[in-house]
Write a protein that holds these residues in place. Structure first.
Motif, PDB file in Angstrom:
ATOM      1  N   ILE A   1       0.842  -1.210   0.000  1.00 46.25           N
ATOM      2  CA  ILE A   1       0.000   0.000   0.000  1.00 46.25           C
ATOM      3  C   ILE A   1       0.873   1.255   0.000  1.00 46.25           C
ATOM      4  CG2 ILE A   1      -1.644   1.335   1.364  1.00 46.25           C
ATOM      5  CD1 ILE A   1      -2.822  -1.317   2.323  1.00 46.25           C
ATOM      6  N   HIS A   2       1.906   1.248   0.840  1.00 47.37           N
ATOM      7  CA  HIS A   2       2.758   2.423   0.977  1.00 47.37           C
ATOM      8  C   HIS A   2       3.462   2.764  -0.330  1.00 47.37           C
ATOM      9  CE1 HIS A   2       6.581   4.471   2.286  1.00 47.37           C
ATOM     10  NE2 HIS A   2       5.668   5.224   2.882  1.00 47.37           N
ATOM     11  N   TYR A   3       4.082   1.765  -0.949  1.00 48.28           N
ATOM     12  CA  TYR A   3       4.843   2.037  -2.168  1.00 48.28           C
ATOM     13  C   TYR A   3       3.931   2.250  -3.382  1.00 48.28           C
ATOM     14  CZ  TYR A   3       9.043   0.960   0.446  1.00 48.28           C
ATOM     15  OH  TYR A   3      10.054   0.993   1.358  1.00 48.28           O
ATOM     16  N   SER A   4       2.731   1.708  -3.346  1.00 50.13           N
ATOM     17  CA  SER A   4       1.781   1.973  -4.426  1.00 50.13           C
ATOM     18  C   SER A   4       1.351   3.434  -4.409  1.00 50.13           C
ATOM     19  CB  SER A   4       0.557   1.057  -4.300  1.00 50.13           C
ATOM     20  OG  SER A   4       0.925  -0.299  -4.437  1.00 50.13           O
ATOM     21  N   ILE A   5       1.084   3.946  -3.213  1.00 52.16           N
ATOM     22  CA  ILE A   5       0.702   5.362  -3.099  1.00 52.16           C
ATOM     23  C   ILE A   5       1.862   6.263  -3.520  1.00 52.16           C
ATOM     24  CG2 ILE A   5      -0.039   7.178  -1.512  1.00 52.16           C
ATOM     25  CD1 ILE A   5      -1.450   5.025   0.121  1.00 52.16           C
ATOM     26  N   MET A   6       3.075   5.891  -3.108  1.00 52.44           N
ATOM     27  CA  MET A   6       4.237   6.678  -3.529  1.00 52.44           C
ATOM     28  C   MET A   6       4.396   6.648  -5.042  1.00 52.44           C
ATOM     29  SD  MET A   6       7.117   5.801  -0.620  1.00 52.44           S
ATOM     30  CE  MET A   6       8.286   6.907  -1.392  1.00 52.44           C
ATOM     31  N   GLY A   7       4.123   5.484  -5.656  1.00 51.47           N
ATOM     32  CA  GLY A   7       4.217   5.403  -7.115  1.00 51.47           C
ATOM     33  C   GLY A   7       3.210   6.283  -7.811  1.00 51.47           C
ATOM     34  N   LEU A   8       1.979   6.312  -7.277  1.00 55.91           N
ATOM     35  CA  LEU A   8       0.955   7.176  -7.867  1.00 55.91           C
ATOM     36  C   LEU A   8       1.331   8.643  -7.744  1.00 55.91           C
ATOM     37  CD1 LEU A   8      -2.305   5.386  -6.632  1.00 55.91           C
ATOM     38  CD2 LEU A   8      -1.324   5.362  -8.931  1.00 55.91           C
ATOM     39  N   ILE A   9       1.878   9.026  -6.588  1.00 55.60           N
ATOM     40  CA  ILE A   9       2.307  10.416  -6.395  1.00 55.60           C
ATOM     41  C   ILE A   9       3.446  10.748  -7.357  1.00 55.60           C
ATOM     42  CG2 ILE A   9       3.363  12.019  -4.769  1.00 55.60           C
ATOM     43  CD1 ILE A   9       1.843  10.587  -2.536  1.00 55.60           C
ATOM     44  N   PHE A  10       4.359   9.821  -7.542  1.00 59.15           N
ATOM     45  CA  PHE A  10       5.477  10.047  -8.461  1.00 59.15           C
ATOM     46  C   PHE A  10       4.982  10.222  -9.892  1.00 59.15           C
ATOM     47  CE2 PHE A  10       8.675   8.436 -11.412  1.00 59.15           C
ATOM     48  CZ  PHE A  10       9.778   9.213 -11.067  1.00 59.15           C
ATOM     49  N   ILE A  11       4.039   9.370 -10.310  1.00 52.30           N
ATOM     50  CA  ILE A  11       3.484   9.482 -11.663  1.00 52.30           C
ATOM     51  C   ILE A  11       2.771  10.825 -11.840  1.00 52.30           C
ATOM     52  CG2 ILE A  11       1.772   8.530 -13.263  1.00 52.30           C
ATOM     53  CD1 ILE A  11       2.439   5.780 -12.129  1.00 52.30           C
ATOM     54  N   TYR A  12       2.032  11.253 -10.811  1.00 48.50           N
ATOM     55  CA  TYR A  12       1.320  12.532 -10.888  1.00 48.50           C
ATOM     56  C   TYR A  12       2.293  13.696 -11.018  1.00 48.50           C
ATOM     57  CZ  TYR A  12      -1.016  16.713  -9.157  1.00 48.50           C
ATOM     58  OH  TYR A  12      -1.474  17.995  -9.006  1.00 48.50           O
ATOM     59  N   VAL A  13       3.338  13.697 -10.184  1.00 50.06           N
ATOM     60  CA  VAL A  13       4.271  14.836 -10.185  1.00 50.06           C
ATOM     61  C   VAL A  13       5.091  14.872 -11.472  1.00 50.06           C
ATOM     62  CG1 VAL A  13       6.271  15.838  -9.031  1.00 50.06           C
ATOM     63  CG2 VAL A  13       4.374  14.937  -7.680  1.00 50.06           C
ATOM     64  N   VAL A  14       5.673  13.721 -11.825  1.00 46.29           N
ATOM     65  CA  VAL A  14       6.564  13.696 -12.992  1.00 46.29           C
ATOM     66  C   VAL A  14       5.773  13.689 -14.293  1.00 46.29           C
ATOM     67  CG1 VAL A  14       8.370  12.391 -14.180  1.00 46.29           C
ATOM     68  CG2 VAL A  14       8.374  12.544 -11.684  1.00 46.29           C
ATOM     69  N   GLY A  15       4.756  12.804 -14.366  1.00 43.62           N
ATOM     70  CA  GLY A  15       4.032  12.661 -15.621  1.00 43.62           C
ATOM     71  C   GLY A  15       3.100  13.814 -15.926  1.00 43.62           C
ATOM     72  N   TYR A  16       2.312  14.224 -14.911  1.00 45.87           N
ATOM     73  CA  TYR A  16       1.311  15.266 -15.178  1.00 45.87           C
ATOM     74  C   TYR A  16       1.864  16.662 -14.926  1.00 45.87           C
ATOM     75  CZ  TYR A  16      -2.882  18.110 -14.856  1.00 45.87           C
ATOM     76  OH  TYR A  16      -3.812  19.098 -15.041  1.00 45.87           O
ATOM     77  N   VAL A  17       2.341  16.919 -13.695  1.00 46.99           N
ATOM     78  CA  VAL A  17       2.731  18.283 -13.319  1.00 46.99           C
ATOM     79  C   VAL A  17       3.932  18.763 -14.141  1.00 46.99           C
ATOM     80  CG1 VAL A  17       3.567  19.735 -11.437  1.00 46.99           C
ATOM     81  CG2 VAL A  17       1.799  18.025 -11.000  1.00 46.99           C
ATOM     82  N   ILE A  18       4.951  17.951 -14.257  1.00 48.04           N
ATOM     83  CA  ILE A  18       6.181  18.411 -14.893  1.00 48.04           C
ATOM     84  C   ILE A  18       6.104  18.338 -16.415  1.00 48.04           C
ATOM     85  CG2 ILE A  18       8.644  17.952 -15.153  1.00 48.04           C
ATOM     86  CD1 ILE A  18       8.753  17.215 -12.239  1.00 48.04           C
ATOM     87  N   PHE A  19       5.662  17.182 -16.944  1.00 49.43           N
ATOM     88  CA  PHE A  19       5.687  17.021 -18.403  1.00 49.43           C
ATOM     89  C   PHE A  19       4.388  17.464 -19.065  1.00 49.43           C
ATOM     90  CE2 PHE A  19       9.140  14.174 -17.158  1.00 49.43           C
ATOM     91  CZ  PHE A  19      10.105  14.530 -18.065  1.00 49.43           C
ATOM     92  N   PHE A  20       3.267  16.891 -18.673  1.00 43.97           N
ATOM     93  CA  PHE A  20       2.002  17.218 -19.354  1.00 43.97           C
ATOM     94  C   PHE A  20       1.599  18.666 -19.117  1.00 43.97           C
ATOM     95  CE2 PHE A  20      -2.634  17.478 -19.503  1.00 43.97           C
ATOM     96  CZ  PHE A  20      -2.875  16.992 -20.782  1.00 43.97           C
ATOM     97  N   ASP A  21       1.721  19.151 -17.882  1.00 42.32           N
ATOM     98  CA  ASP A  21       1.306  20.511 -17.545  1.00 42.32           C
ATOM     99  C   ASP A  21       2.465  21.503 -17.638  1.00 42.32           C
ATOM    100  OD1 ASP A  21      -0.871  22.157 -16.871  1.00 42.32           O
ATOM    101  OD2 ASP A  21      -0.239  22.244 -14.775  1.00 42.32           O
ATOM    102  N   SER A  22       3.548  21.106 -18.268  1.00 43.95           N
ATOM    103  CA  SER A  22       4.708  21.984 -18.496  1.00 43.95           C
ATOM    104  C   SER A  22       5.226  22.601 -17.207  1.00 43.95           C
ATOM    105  CB  SER A  22       4.348  23.091 -19.502  1.00 43.95           C
ATOM    106  OG  SER A  22       3.908  22.539 -20.722  1.00 43.95           O
ATOM    107  N   GLY A  23       5.372  21.749 -16.187  1.00 39.35           N
ATOM    108  CA  GLY A  23       5.876  22.245 -14.916  1.00 39.35           C
ATOM    109  C   GLY A  23       7.346  22.588 -14.924  1.00 39.35           C
TER     110      GLY A  23
END
Length: 429
Positions: free
Chosen positions: A30-52
């Motif tokens: 559970i712990h590492y799954s949540i960390m993985g989702l947060i990582f995907i959100y920050v790197v995939g969406y915030v930084i790349f998709f949303d031009s962070g």
């Protein structure tokens, strides 16, 4: 009763983090799954998709239009069918971020100031024409008289006339060729932070890039020329300039989006229309006033016969006229949106730092599941939380894996909320 000492101790108590390693694969998953989702959100969406990883510059710009075309129409108020071109139909010829294309026209020719019958105000004994009041077209003079055709009654007014007739906007009077007219839409923008400029002018006319057909613009807005031409419509044209100026990015080009703003099913004040007038002067030949040939206090001159030419001369009198137009049409309203982007380490580091802060959520959620939801929640709770009172001194020697030895003051208290039994393991292996 709580003493002041107990209250002070409770208020000034100190909480610190206790690190407990729980060897349970379910909690770890559970712990590492949540960390993985947060990582995907920050790197995939915030930084790349949303031009962070990019800084942002606002965009400012302007839009100019040129329309070309002609149409043949039997316009109400005109004696014969006339050819109308874009100069006749684009009123006003230039607007700020807007364009109006006439599709339906009603004319009232050669109006002048004078006394006229206003048939739009139906008068009778119960609805008299009160002198001094106003109708839509002028000042009431009092009498209620028959209209110019002898069938309608109306108030005698002082104003512009003949008064505009009641026209009905129908598809029969629409100038259908307007659907095929073309509009050159020129848009130029400026990104102040990067000192960058962009436009869609190019070196030639390109369909759907800087050259648009009126009928196609209406289709893209979800309507049709047949639905909008008779009574008019208001169309929003959104020009999005979302551009990246990094070397690996594509060229900066606009994206056009069309939408109809007015409600086509509306019953009252539907569509878009207005009136305007063209003013001009015409000369009218009138008899010249007879010269005054009588001299004061001169009886001999007064009794002399007038010359034969007196009253035979004419003069020109300038009279103001206007042609009144009521036009229905399509109003295009332009709006520039978007922003400019370019790589910058500042927003990149800010978003990475925010992402690292979000990783705490994984620990919080896992703790809540372990302490309040899992079947072994009582053991996990005892292992994680401990309340200690009194002065504490650690004794010399070594500590076992699951033991803590304390030398306390005279209260000699080390209490946990639930001490584990001797024959039970605190943490599952």
């Amino acid at each position: 009763m709580v003493s002041c000492k107990d209250l002070t101790v409770s208020m000034l108590s100190y909480s610190t983090v206790k690190v407990v390693q729980i060897k349970d694969w379910r909690l770890g998953l559970i712990h590492y799954s949540i960390m993985g989702l947060i990582f995907i959100y920050v790197v995939g969406y915030v930084i790349f998709f949303d031009s962070g990883y990019q800084s942002q510059s606002p965009v400012v710009g302007y839009t100019a239009t040129k329309v070309k075309g002609s149409a043949l129409g039997d316009v109400p108020g005109e004696e014969t069918a006339l050819v109308w071109d874009s100069v006749d139909m684009i009123v006003p010829p230039i607007e700020n971020s807007a364009l109006f294309v006439s599709t339906n026209i009603f004319t009232t020719k050669k109006q002048s100031r004078g006394t006229w019958v206003d048939t739009s105000y139906a008068c009778d004994s119960n609805n008299p024409c009160t002198a001094g009041n106003f109708t839509e077209w002028g000042l009431m003079l009092g009498p209620c008289v028959n209209g110019t055709d002898g069938s309608e009654s109306g108030c005698l007014i002082q104003g512009w006339g003949p008064v505009e007739a009641e026209f009905s906007a129908t598809p029969a009077s629409v100038l259908n060729e307007v659907e095929n007219w073309t509009a050159f839409i020129r848009c130029s923008v400026y990104f102040s932070m990067y000192d960058k400029r962009a436009d869609n002018i190019g070196t030639e006319l390109v369909p759907n890039y800087n050259l648009f057909v009126i009928g196609d613009m209406l289709k893209d807005a979800g309507t049709s020329f047949e639905d909008a031409a008779a009574e008019g419509a208001i169309i929003s044209v959104s020009i999005d300039w979302t551009c990246s100026f990094d070397p690996w990015s594509r060229a900066c080009e606009p994206e056009f989006t069309f939408a109809r703003l007015d409600d086509p099913s509306q019953k009252f004040s539907k569509g878009f229309n207005f009136r305007y007038a063209n003013y001009y002067y015409l000369s009218k030949i009138v008899p010249a006033p007879a010269p005054n040939t009588t001299a004061p206090n001169d009886t001999a001159t007064a009794s002399a016969p007038a010359p034969d030419h007196v009253g035979a001369d004419f003069t020109l009198e300038s009279i103001e006229y206007r042609d009144l137009f009521k036009v229905y049409g399509i109003r295009f309203v332009f709006q520039i949106t978007g922003a400019g982007y370019r790589f910058s380490v500042v927003p990149l580091f800010v978003n990475i730092g925010s992402g690292l802060g979000l990783l705490v959520i994984a620990t919080v959620i896992t703790d809540v599941i372990a302490v309040y939801i899992f079947p072994q929640k009582r053991k996990y709770h005892d292992a994680k939380f401990m309340e200690i009172t009194g002065s504490i001194q650690r004794t010399s020697g070594s500590l076992e894996d699951d033991e803590a030895v304390y030398d306390l003051d005279d209260t000699n208290q080390v209490s946990s909320m639930h001490a584990p039994d001797e024959d039970s393991h605190l943490l599952p292996q």
